[in-house]
Design a protein around this motif. Sequence first.
Motif: not given
Length: 203
Positions: A39, A43-44, A48, A86
């Motif tokens: 995760s 995200n990086d 999302s 997401k």
Amino acid sequence: GQTTNSLIDLAQQVSLQPDPREMDMLLTVGERISMALLSMALNDLGCSAISFTGSQAGILTNDSHINAMIVDVKAFRVEDALREGKVVIIAGFQGVSPTTKEITTLGRGGSDTTAIAMASAFKAERCEILKDVPSVFSADPRVVSEARPLRKLTYDQMLEMTFWGAKVLHYRSVDLAKSKNVKIYVGPGSRTLEEGTMITTST
């Protein structure tokens, strides 16, 4: 798998007969590490993502430790996260007993079972179990040179193979797929479906 083995070894270093409840608390750590790191990486990259443990994802099991059975799926938080756009990463192999409120694990191959349960809960077109093998083979290709890839199998055929030792899928996951009528794709990827094996009610 290697992390799970390391955790089992660690438990045996401190206890001759590890308590089943405490083993479940310990063995769920490996998946939690993997899901959180994945995760973070997504995200990086601007994707999302959110991770959930089995209990957070609504995987409800019976009261057994070490080898629990899934009895229901209440994936409300997963559904909400998907609606928000997401990517949801769920820790396989684990759940929670709604009666005891204790963390449980599903036994070896439990991540396959988690995937099938989620696919059923969301009425997915199929459940894709991505492996580092091109397909299910008629025999272990490392042992039998004449082993051939099988592009289509029935649930019963796959159940028979897993019962007699085929390790590509866990027996319980195939049994759950059969009872919930969830199509399974096993292979390296399914963009074209030219590779891999499709497991359904009929060939």
